[in-house]
Design an enzyme around this catalytic site. Sequence first.
Site: not given
Length: 225
Positions: A13, A96, A144
């Site tokens: 989110f 992240h 990523e």
Amino acid sequence: MTELSKPLIVINFKVYREVEGPKALDIAKLCGSVSEDSGITIAVCPPSAELGFVSRNVSIPVFSQNADPHAPGPSTGWMTPSMIKASGAIGTLINHAEHKRSMKEMAETAELCKGCGIASIICADSVELAAQIAQFRPDMIAVEPPELIGGDISVTDADPDIVERTVNAVKEVSRSVSVLCGAGVKTGKDVKKALDLGADGVLLASGVVKAKDPRAALQDLVRYI
């Protein structure tokens, strides 16, 4: 740790306005509804301010967006793995691209997660880093490429080779570590390509959270599985 079935779709989110306050639970419930209808496991990573609230009010897996390498004690403002478990969440993201960690911090946090019995998803921006992280034996590694995060081109189209090479590199270190891919993933076709490339699932954010119709976006994600 709660067993997670594959393929796995993880919705981060982040801290978009679309998930502030009770809106975080609204989207989490949509994820739960589509997960139940499709039979595909969809996990959510709500903002830290709503982690416990969301965890207590949905039946799907809930992850923290971050964990810090701290045990319980006098450490103001940190998110400890122990607190994450106590909130009702079953795991956490680590490293992240928007919340980077050192190798030492990743290793320590992954170890604390194991001790608490919660799952860890450590993010990597390259095949080489993913292989190094695999030595920490997290539950999952999410590759990523940072330049594609939040963009309109999926990693499965822009750099499919990084997905295949990451899967191979991680499995050479430990076959027990699952591999997710993310960055630009938005559609069911992106998810199918990720699975065809050997990934166990995907990690995405804006494709659902900022979609005009989040339910339709979720339904499209599971369409080809």
